[in-house]
Design an enzyme around this catalytic site. Structure first.
Site, PDB file in Angstrom:
ATOM      1  CD  GLU A  14      20.931  42.389  -6.440  1.00  0.00           C
ATOM      2  OE1 GLU A  14      20.884  42.714  -7.646  1.00  0.00           O
ATOM      3  OE2 GLU A  14      21.883  41.789  -5.927  1.00  0.00           O
ATOM      4  N   GLY A  15      15.303  44.700  -5.202  1.00  0.00           N
ATOM      5  CA  GLY A  15      14.048  45.247  -5.732  1.00  0.00           C
ATOM      6  C   GLY A  15      12.998  44.165  -5.828  1.00  0.00           C
ATOM      7  CG  ASN A  52      12.006  54.242   8.819  1.00  0.00           C
ATOM      8  OD1 ASN A  52      11.173  53.392   9.116  1.00  0.00           O
ATOM      9  ND2 ASN A  52      12.614  54.999   9.714  1.00  0.00           N
ATOM     10  CG  ASP A  81      19.027  49.358 -14.451  1.00  0.00           C
ATOM     11  OD1 ASP A  81      18.042  48.880 -13.853  1.00  0.00           O
ATOM     12  OD2 ASP A  81      19.014  50.479 -15.000  1.00  0.00           O
ATOM     13  CD  GLN A  98      -1.079  12.143 -19.647  1.00  0.00           C
ATOM     14  OE1 GLN A  98      -2.265  12.158 -19.320  1.00  0.00           O
ATOM     15  NE2 GLN A  98      -0.690  11.989 -20.884  1.00  0.00           N
ATOM     16  CB  ALA A 129      25.393  49.407   2.617  1.00  0.00           C
ATOM     17  CG  LEU A 130      19.463  51.218  -1.345  1.00  0.00           C
ATOM     18  CD1 LEU A 130      19.666  52.726  -1.473  1.00  0.00           C
ATOM     19  CD2 LEU A 130      18.933  50.657  -2.675  1.00  0.00           C
ATOM     20  N   GLY A 166       5.789  13.927   0.919  1.00  0.00           N
ATOM     21  CA  GLY A 166       6.215  13.869   2.318  1.00  0.00           C
ATOM     22  C   GLY A 166       7.723  13.860   2.470  1.00  0.00           C
TER      23      GLY A 166
END
Ligand SMILES: Cc1cc2nc3c(=O)[nH]c(=O)nc-3n(C[C@H](O)[C@H](O)[C@H](O)COP(=O)(O)OP(=O)(O)OC[C@H]3O[C@@H](n4cnc5c(N)ncnc54)[C@H](O)[C@@H]3O)c2cc1C
Lengths: 384, 259
Positions: free
Chosen positions: A363-364, A128, A239, A278, A123-124, A340
């Site tokens: 995650e960014g 805001n 990371d 093609q 939880a980050l 479709g």
């Protein structure tokens, strides 16, 4: 392509593939429709030992690394990115403890996470504070032997389903980037509750909710690492975890390619299967090239991360951007091949296209990843 | 609780075809799998072990290739695997098979419960379970759809019947054959797969189980397969028409003279 997996790594792929083919694929359309949490699938994943892939053996895991969890996630995402997200989110929630936690915290929490008996969440984000993590307003104040948390986290994956939450809060505003600390909050802690379940474009079976802290009291020893080091733990966590998001793009892209190629062989127009045109072949060829390139980059990045703990950011961000932008493009192309029929919910590709979008965001965002890569390049070429 | 599960390698039903000339099963290029009902027997054994403690031993009579299936059983939770394999067993019918399995089990000796699938999907006889129980002189229940509990060595089980189920209490040691309703077999675990790769499979020959050679394989078999064929549908058929009430009346009128 052959990536020369070890025998153990091949076993991981085989177990994850079987769960994907026998459980995830048959249930994914219904899970998408009902937005139900994939509990029985996650239980099967736990029973198959896959929650422990990246966790050291001394904490009940299998002692693998980033590459091992990537192999499992690739299969799950080929079936359903929502299920794969629900699974991956537990690892994301566990990394802060593994990366920065004390021996006691690891002993206390990791075995249950490794067995899948308990799920974790990270939880980050707040209303805001999205890309700008420094905007967080949740606070933690020490009161005797307890920390008291106040604030609201937003869009937390596995909220309400997990038992273990790793949460970042401001502990000293005056210290700026060194003013935040990470904590472990348990589901039953007093003053801790959840907001309503968000309604989403894709990955609908994963749970996304608010965490609400109202004078939430937790014991003093729930601090992860040192006080004030929260943002560093967050950065290291992301990371470590981003190749796990990148590989969801690869698995999803592979799933979309499989659907498109099978369909193109069966669909007859102008008296021929459309795969004989093609124009269609070229779409499929481009999809295949991109999926394979994505896989090669994510595998390489994951192996790099496993070997170089102090030099992860660029590899991690590069594979995330490439593989998730790829997934967006490839899933759009898959819908184009099915046209479709692909637009209808009877086929899985419209869901795949909806699911792909989140990979470029969470995650960014991919813009933020490019910032990271750019800053790393700036550092690398400083001497030039 | 010590549990033995008898498992058989069978051709995958998806691939099997009947050779129209010889009327026998054509097994060429067909993949071998664990008999699906045996998979349920194994799962139940592993669940019982998880509940009550103990060990699960899988036992198969078959060619050396059956080893792959036994390893798969270990990856799904079995602790030990025994393969009874010998040229002398070739061509065994259910009579010779139960003899061979019984001799092997006497060799293993120690057990509380034996579980089998209700039948193998290739031969479809459903005879090996009951035959084996008879040879071992232990109680037998077929079509077990649920094991409720085990108290003081008495197992309470539900036997699936056409119109419901029977509730039975059976003293151990005993042998049950199970139906697929009993459970949902698990997917092998990673640790299980790693163990399966390394485990030593016990291999027993006719000599090891001290079998009487006369009772083995084709020689010991009392059944001879003369011909395999699908029975033709015979007898007159009629389709009733009209409203449901009218059809019931018509059916009643047709059935009444037969009573
Ligand atoms: C389904 C879902 C699940 C999630 N799960 C979790 C979770 O488990 N835990 C958690 O903590 N968070 C979670 N998040 C939050 C997620 O990580 C954030 O949404 C993400 O970091 C982006 O923040 P934002 O949405 O507020 O976008 P903003 O930061 O408002 O960005 C808006 C736009 O501006 C761009 N932008 C912003 N700043 C810059 C900059 N400096 N340079 C260039 N471009 C910029 C962004 O790329 C984006 O295009 C989840 C989100 C979703 C939707």
């Amino acid at each position: 392509m052959d990536y020369f997996l070890s025998e153990e790594q091949q076993m991981i792929v085989d177990v994850a593939r079987q769960i994907t083919d026998e459980m995830i694929i048959p249930q994914r359309a219904e899970l998408d429709e009902t937005e139900g949490y994939p509990r029985d699938i996650l239980t099967a994943i736990a029973k198959a030992d896959l929650y422990g892939l990246y966790i050291p053996e001394e904490y009940g895991g299998l002692g693998g690394g980033c590459f091992e969890i990537v192999l499992a996630l690739e299969q799950f995402a080929r079936g359903c990115t929502g299920v794969a997200t629900a699974f991956a989110a537990s690892a994301l929630g566990a990394y802060p403890i593994l990366i920065s936690g004390s021996e006691e915290l690891k002993q206390k929490y990791m075995p249950a996470i490794a067995s899948g008996e308990k799920l974790a969440a990270f939880a980050l984000t707040e209303a805001n504070a999205g890309s700008d993590a420094s905007g967080i307003q949740t606070t933690a104040v020490l009161d005797g032997d307890e920390w008291v948390l106040n604030g609201t986290k937003q869009w937390i994956t596995n909220a309400g389903e997990a038992q273990i939450y790793t949460v970042i809060a401001i502990t000293d505003k005056s210290k700026g980037p060194r003013g935040a600390t990470m904590f472990v909050v348990e589901d039953k802690d007093p003053g801790f509750s959840y907001g309503v379940k968000e309604k989403k474009l894709g990955i609908r079976c994963s749970s996304t909710r608010e965490l609400i802290f109202k004078d939430c009291r937790i014991p003093k020893d729930r601090v992860i690492g040192r006080i004030g080091m929260g943002f560093i733990t967050v950065m290291k966590t992301l990371d470590q975890s981003r190749p796990g998001i990148a590989i969801l793009g690869v698995g999803l892209g592979q799933g979309a390619l499989d659907e498109a190629a099978i369909y193109a062989k069966q669909r007859v127009q102008f008296g021929k299967p459309i795969i004989s045109f093609q124009a269609v072949q070229h779409i499929l060829a481009d999809m295949a090239i991109q999926v394979e390139a994505g896989r090669a980059l994510v595998y390489s990045a994951a192996k790099h991360i496993d070997a170089h703990k102090n030099d992860m950011s660029k590899a991690s961000s590069m594979c995330k951007v490439f593989a998730t932008d790829m997934a967006m493009k490839v899933t759009i192309d898959a819908v184009q091949v099915l046209a479709g029929y692909g637009y209808m919910r009877d086929y899985p590709v419209e869901k795949m296209m909806r699911d792909a979008k989140i990979l470029q965001i969470y995650e960014g965002t991919n813009q933020i990843q490019r910032n990271v890569i750019g800053q790393e390049l700036n550092k690398e070429y400083m001497r030039a | 609780m010590k549990i033995i599960v008898c498992v058989k390698q069978v051709p995958d039903a998806k691939d099997v075809r009947l050779d129209p000339k010889t009327n026998t099963l054509s097994r060429e290029g067909v993949q071998a799998i664990m008999n699906p009902y045996d998979r349920h027997a194994l799962e139940e054994a592993v669940r019982l072990k998880e509940q009550h403690g103990g060990t699960v031993t899988v036992l198969s009579m078959g060619p050396p290739q059956a080893e792959a299936m036994l390893r798969e059983a270990v990856s799904c939770g079995a602790d030990e695997a025994v393969l009874v394999s010998d040229r002398a067993f070739a061509g065994a019918d259910t009579w010779a098979t139960t003899y061979t399995l019984a001799m092997a089990i006497k060799k293993i000796d120690d057990f509380d419960l034996i579980l089998c699938g209700k039948q193998a999907i290739d031969g479809d006889t459903a005879q090996v379970g009951p035959g084996l129980a008879e040879r071992l002189d232990i109680p037998f229940v077929a079509y077990v759809r649920k094991i409720n509990n085990c108290i003081a060595n008495i197992m309470q089980v539900e036997r699936l019947m056409d119109d419901g189920y029977d509730l039975l209490e059976v003293p151990l040691p005993a042998l049950f054959t199970v139906v697929k309703e009993i459970n949902e077999p698990r997917i092998p675990s990673l640790k299980g797969k790693m163990r399966a790769k390394k485990i030593d499979i016990t291999k027993l020959t006719a000599v090891d189980i001290e079998a009487d050679l006369e009772q083995l394989g084709l020689k010991g078999s009392t059944t001879q397969v003369v011909k395999v064929f699908s029975p033709e549908l015979k007898g007159a058929r009629a389709i009733l028409a009209g409203t449901a009430d009218e059809q019931v009346t018509q059916l009643y009128d047709k059935l009444l003279p037969l009573l």
